[in-house]
Scaffold this motif. Sequence first.
Motif, PDB file in Angstrom:
ATOM      1  N   ALA A  34       0.684  -1.929   0.138  1.00  0.00           N
ATOM      2  CA  ALA A  34      -0.420   0.093  -0.080  1.00  0.00           C
ATOM      3  C   ALA A  34       0.656   1.430  -0.221  1.00  0.00           C
ATOM      4  CB  ALA A  34      -1.097   0.134   1.242  1.00  0.00           C
ATOM      5  N   VAL A  35       2.237   0.993   0.942  1.00  0.00           N
ATOM      6  CA  VAL A  35       2.518   2.486   1.014  1.00  0.00           C
ATOM      7  C   VAL A  35       3.536   3.132  -0.640  1.00  0.00           C
ATOM      8  CG1 VAL A  35       5.668   3.436   1.709  1.00  0.00           C
ATOM      9  CG2 VAL A  35       3.472   2.557   2.915  1.00  0.00           C
ATOM     10  N   ILE A  36       4.114   1.595  -1.499  1.00  0.00           N
ATOM     11  CA  ILE A  36       4.201   1.852  -2.221  1.00  0.00           C
ATOM     12  C   ILE A  36       3.313   2.018  -3.550  1.00  0.00           C
ATOM     13  CG2 ILE A  36       5.553   0.105  -4.542  1.00  0.00           C
ATOM     14  CD1 ILE A  36       7.305  -1.661  -2.465  1.00  0.00           C
ATOM     15  N   ALA A  37       2.493   1.687  -3.312  1.00  0.00           N
ATOM     16  CA  ALA A  37       0.761   1.666  -4.240  1.00  0.00           C
ATOM     17  C   ALA A  37       0.702   3.393  -4.669  1.00  0.00           C
ATOM     18  CB  ALA A  37       0.292   0.809  -3.779  1.00  0.00           C
ATOM     19  N   ARG A  63      -4.893   7.184   7.188  1.00  0.00           N
ATOM     20  CA  ARG A  63      -6.457   6.540   7.012  1.00  0.00           C
ATOM     21  C   ARG A  63      -5.389   4.736   5.874  1.00  0.00           C
ATOM     22  NH1 ARG A  63      -7.099   7.380  11.474  1.00  0.00           N
ATOM     23  NH2 ARG A  63      -9.557   8.546  11.556  1.00  0.00           N
ATOM     24  N   TRP A  64      -5.813   3.216   6.450  1.00  0.00           N
ATOM     25  CA  TRP A  64      -5.577   2.107   5.569  1.00  0.00           C
ATOM     26  C   TRP A  64      -6.876   1.506   5.257  1.00  0.00           C
ATOM     27  CZ3 TRP A  64      -2.743  -2.528   6.787  1.00  0.00           C
ATOM     28  CH2 TRP A  64      -2.817  -3.174   5.430  1.00  0.00           C
ATOM     29  N   MET A  65      -7.067   1.417   3.527  1.00  0.00           N
ATOM     30  CA  MET A  65      -8.794   0.378   3.898  1.00  0.00           C
ATOM     31  C   MET A  65      -7.566  -0.528   2.947  1.00  0.00           C
ATOM     32  SD  MET A  65     -11.920  -0.354   3.565  1.00  0.00           S
ATOM     33  CE  MET A  65     -12.426  -0.826   2.213  1.00  0.00           C
ATOM     34  N   ASP A  66      -7.974  -1.678   3.361  1.00  0.00           N
ATOM     35  CA  ASP A  66      -7.445  -2.566   2.237  1.00  0.00           C
ATOM     36  C   ASP A  66      -8.556  -3.652   1.726  1.00  0.00           C
ATOM     37  OD1 ASP A  66      -4.856  -4.561   1.212  1.00  0.00           O
ATOM     38  OD2 ASP A  66      -6.564  -5.736   2.076  1.00  0.00           O
ATOM     39  N   PRO A  67      -8.237  -3.840   0.036  1.00  0.00           N
ATOM     40  CA  PRO A  67      -9.713  -4.079  -0.439  1.00  0.00           C
ATOM     41  C   PRO A  67     -10.088  -5.486   0.566  1.00  0.00           C
ATOM     42  CG  PRO A  67      -7.581  -4.039  -1.969  1.00  0.00           C
ATOM     43  CD  PRO A  67      -7.651  -2.910  -1.061  1.00  0.00           C
ATOM     44  N   ASP A  68      -9.076  -6.223   0.838  1.00  0.00           N
ATOM     45  CA  ASP A  68      -8.836  -8.156   1.488  1.00  0.00           C
ATOM     46  C   ASP A  68      -8.819  -7.634   2.931  1.00  0.00           C
ATOM     47  OD1 ASP A  68      -9.192  -8.835  -1.462  1.00  0.00           O
ATOM     48  OD2 ASP A  68      -6.426  -8.675  -1.225  1.00  0.00           O
ATOM     49  N   ILE A  69      -8.789  -7.176   3.675  1.00  0.00           N
ATOM     50  CA  ILE A  69      -8.398  -7.034   4.645  1.00  0.00           C
ATOM     51  C   ILE A  69      -9.310  -6.082   5.398  1.00  0.00           C
ATOM     52  CG2 ILE A  69      -6.783  -6.372   7.056  1.00  0.00           C
ATOM     53  CD1 ILE A  69      -5.004  -7.362   4.385  1.00  0.00           C
ATOM     54  N   GLY A  70      -9.725  -4.681   4.547  1.00  0.00           N
ATOM     55  CA  GLY A  70     -11.201  -4.039   4.851  1.00  0.00           C
ATOM     56  C   GLY A  70      -9.727  -2.695   6.201  1.00  0.00           C
ATOM     57  N   SER A  71     -10.872  -1.925   6.728  1.00  0.00           N
ATOM     58  CA  SER A  71      -9.871  -1.019   6.877  1.00  0.00           C
ATOM     59  C   SER A  71      -9.085  -1.282   8.040  1.00  0.00           C
ATOM     60  CB  SER A  71     -10.541   0.322   6.798  1.00  0.00           C
ATOM     61  OG  SER A  71     -11.647   0.407   8.726  1.00  0.00           O
ATOM     62  N   VAL A  72      -7.713  -0.885   8.491  1.00  0.00           N
ATOM     63  CA  VAL A  72      -7.528  -1.152   9.827  1.00  0.00           C
ATOM     64  C   VAL A  72      -6.696  -0.131  10.672  1.00  0.00           C
ATOM     65  CG1 VAL A  72      -4.983  -2.206  10.788  1.00  0.00           C
ATOM     66  CG2 VAL A  72      -6.154  -3.071   8.065  1.00  0.00           C
ATOM     67  N   SER A  73      -6.802   0.147  11.727  1.00  0.00           N
ATOM     68  CA  SER A  73      -6.562   1.608  11.959  1.00  0.00           C
ATOM     69  C   SER A  73      -5.538   1.336  12.800  1.00  0.00           C
ATOM     70  CB  SER A  73      -7.149   1.145  13.601  1.00  0.00           C
ATOM     71  OG  SER A  73      -7.049   2.459  14.476  1.00  0.00           O
ATOM     72  N   PRO A  74      -5.116   3.105  12.329  1.00  0.00           N
ATOM     73  CA  PRO A  74      -3.392   3.635  12.483  1.00  0.00           C
ATOM     74  C   PRO A  74      -3.079   3.290  13.982  1.00  0.00           C
ATOM     75  CG  PRO A  74      -5.186   5.418  12.759  1.00  0.00           C
ATOM     76  CD  PRO A  74      -5.997   4.617  11.976  1.00  0.00           C
ATOM     77  N   ALA A  75      -3.790   2.966  14.888  1.00  0.00           N
ATOM     78  CA  ALA A  75      -3.158   2.661  15.769  1.00  0.00           C
ATOM     79  C   ALA A  75      -2.661   0.892  16.181  1.00  0.00           C
ATOM     80  CB  ALA A  75      -4.089   2.523  16.929  1.00  0.00           C
ATOM     81  N   VAL A  76      -2.840   0.030  15.150  1.00  0.00           N
ATOM     82  CA  VAL A  76      -2.845  -1.189  14.539  1.00  0.00           C
ATOM     83  C   VAL A  76      -1.668  -0.425  13.394  1.00  0.00           C
ATOM     84  CG1 VAL A  76      -3.159  -2.809  13.516  1.00  0.00           C
ATOM     85  CG2 VAL A  76      -4.931  -2.345  15.494  1.00  0.00           C
ATOM     86  N   PHE A  77      -1.824  -0.514  12.142  1.00  0.00           N
ATOM     87  CA  PHE A  77       0.185  -0.054  11.387  1.00  0.00           C
ATOM     88  C   PHE A  77       0.754   0.541  11.596  1.00  0.00           C
ATOM     89  CE2 PHE A  77      -4.049   2.703   8.709  1.00  0.00           C
ATOM     90  CZ  PHE A  77      -3.103   3.741   9.169  1.00  0.00           C
ATOM     91  N   PHE A  86       9.560   0.262   8.078  1.00  0.00           N
ATOM     92  CA  PHE A  86       9.529   1.106   7.334  1.00  0.00           C
ATOM     93  C   PHE A  86       8.721   2.555   7.337  1.00  0.00           C
ATOM     94  CE2 PHE A  86       5.003  -1.035   6.021  1.00  0.00           C
ATOM     95  CZ  PHE A  86       5.059  -2.359   6.369  1.00  0.00           C
ATOM     96  N   ILE A  87       8.109   2.685   9.039  1.00  0.00           N
ATOM     97  CA  ILE A  87       7.908   3.674   9.434  1.00  0.00           C
ATOM     98  C   ILE A  87       8.510   5.264   8.538  1.00  0.00           C
ATOM     99  CG2 ILE A  87       9.773   4.129  11.666  1.00  0.00           C
ATOM    100  CD1 ILE A  87       5.822   4.731  11.232  1.00  0.00           C
ATOM    101  N   ASP A  88       9.620   5.452   8.283  1.00  0.00           N
ATOM    102  CA  ASP A  88       9.582   6.250   7.838  1.00  0.00           C
ATOM    103  C   ASP A  88       9.599   6.395   6.249  1.00  0.00           C
ATOM    104  OD1 ASP A  88      12.036   6.059   9.299  1.00  0.00           O
ATOM    105  OD2 ASP A  88      13.076   6.927   8.327  1.00  0.00           O
ATOM    106  N   ALA A  89       9.516   5.463   5.342  1.00  0.00           N
ATOM    107  CA  ALA A  89       8.624   5.429   4.274  1.00  0.00           C
ATOM    108  C   ALA A  89       7.498   5.745   4.164  1.00  0.00           C
ATOM    109  CB  ALA A  89       8.630   4.416   3.374  1.00  0.00           C
ATOM    110  N   LEU A  90       6.255   5.144   5.402  1.00  0.00           N
ATOM    111  CA  LEU A  90       4.761   5.418   5.645  1.00  0.00           C
ATOM    112  C   LEU A  90       4.708   7.034   6.369  1.00  0.00           C
ATOM    113  CD1 LEU A  90       1.992   4.255   5.621  1.00  0.00           C
ATOM    114  CD2 LEU A  90       2.548   3.526   8.592  1.00  0.00           C
ATOM    115  N   SER A  91       5.881   7.097   6.809  1.00  0.00           N
ATOM    116  CA  SER A  91       5.313   8.549   7.195  1.00  0.00           C
ATOM    117  C   SER A  91       6.010   9.592   6.442  1.00  0.00           C
ATOM    118  CB  SER A  91       6.875   8.866   8.512  1.00  0.00           C
ATOM    119  OG  SER A  91       6.429  10.309   9.267  1.00  0.00           O
ATOM    120  N   GLU A  92       6.851   9.339   5.611  1.00  0.00           N
ATOM    121  CA  GLU A  92       7.244  10.713   4.317  1.00  0.00           C
ATOM    122  C   GLU A  92       5.548  10.763   3.659  1.00  0.00           C
ATOM    123  OE1 GLU A  92      11.092  10.077   3.077  1.00  0.00           O
ATOM    124  OE2 GLU A  92      11.000  11.337   1.310  1.00  0.00           O
ATOM    125  N   THR A  93       5.265   8.961   3.616  1.00  0.00           N
ATOM    126  CA  THR A  93       4.302   9.130   2.422  1.00  0.00           C
ATOM    127  C   THR A  93       2.932   9.902   2.945  1.00  0.00           C
ATOM    128  OG1 THR A  93       5.098   7.332   1.229  1.00  0.00           O
ATOM    129  CG2 THR A  93       2.550   8.339   0.764  1.00  0.00           C
TER     130      THR A  93
END
Length: 286
Positions: A34-37, A63-77, A86-93
């Motif tokens: 999801a980060v890459i995409a 906010r992250w909504m995966d088509p298969d998994i559904g929406s995942v809380s930021p408190a989890v991801f 890979f928090i750096d890559a996520l956070s930069e995005t």
Amino acid sequence: RSKRRGRGQITVYSREIAQEMKRATQLEQALRNAVIADAVDVHFQPIVRIHDGAVVGFEALARWMDPDIGSVSPAVFVPLAEERGFIDALSETLLRKAAEAALSWPRELFLSFNLSSAQLMDPGTTDTILSTLARVGLDPRRLELEITETAVMTSADTASRIIADLRNHGVRISLDDFGTGQSSLGRLRDFTFDKVKIDRAFISQITTDRASEHIVKAIIAMCDGLNLAVVAEGIEQKADADKLKQLGCGMGQGYYYGRPVDGPATLRYLHDHFREFMSIERSENR
Ligand code: C2E
Ligand code: MG
Ligand code: MG
Ligand code: MG
């Protein structure tokens, strides 16, 4: 492995652990993709001046909504990305998207962005943030970074260096979830912050629990004395807002004022709630 009689318990537990690990790895892979995409999104929640309800800024919330998994809380991801490195890559995005959105808001509104504890342990964080802002073209003076007490504690030297460097560039620092976690009032003396966000746990009880009211009152008085701005988090009802107004709390945030919404809905919120927005927009479009 441990299939012998009497060890069934262990087999069950290890299978559960193995399943849990497999699930976390699948989640990690989905999140990395999801980060890459560029599929992790950012929503915005208004922060208002309590005495008149005027919006002064927005907090960016991932906010992250995966088509298969559904929406995942930021408190989890968010913690998952921290653990898996890979928090750096996520956070930069996320910061890039949030900063891009903030470009279309009135200039006087700030963007508040959550920094994870792992980022406060990484000396590269300052450059990552400043170069992202530079690339997008957002003035660092419009950025606030929300950090937690726990984050500041875990790596005090690196964290204070990062905080000082960013503040020198005009970025402001807010202490998030104040009053929870491993709080220490000494932290407020040793580190230079600009703002304190009082945790929702106190606000949700402010009209029903005298102790919560006294604690909030004391935090506001302390912040006034230390020249720190204050935000009350988790204001859900008018009664909470009225009480906070009476206590002289400067700013507030919560479902009562507005839920986190996506970029386009944030612009619509501004149309409805920010008086000068229409005229500013017109002058910029000239
Ligand atoms: P936080 O920074 O303390 O954010 C406030 C949380 O409270 C958000 O949850 C928000 O949706 C929720 N909230 C706001 N107003 C109310 C209210 O009136 N009532 C209630 N019950 N809740 C309210 P959310 O979006 O699920 O985020 C959870 C946490 O995940 C955040 O807590 C923050 O620690 C972390 N997080 C979110 N986005 C990011 C991010 O981009 N980067 C990092 N590092 N962490 C993030
Ligand atoms: Mg926050
Ligand atoms: Mg908070
Ligand atoms: Mg929180």
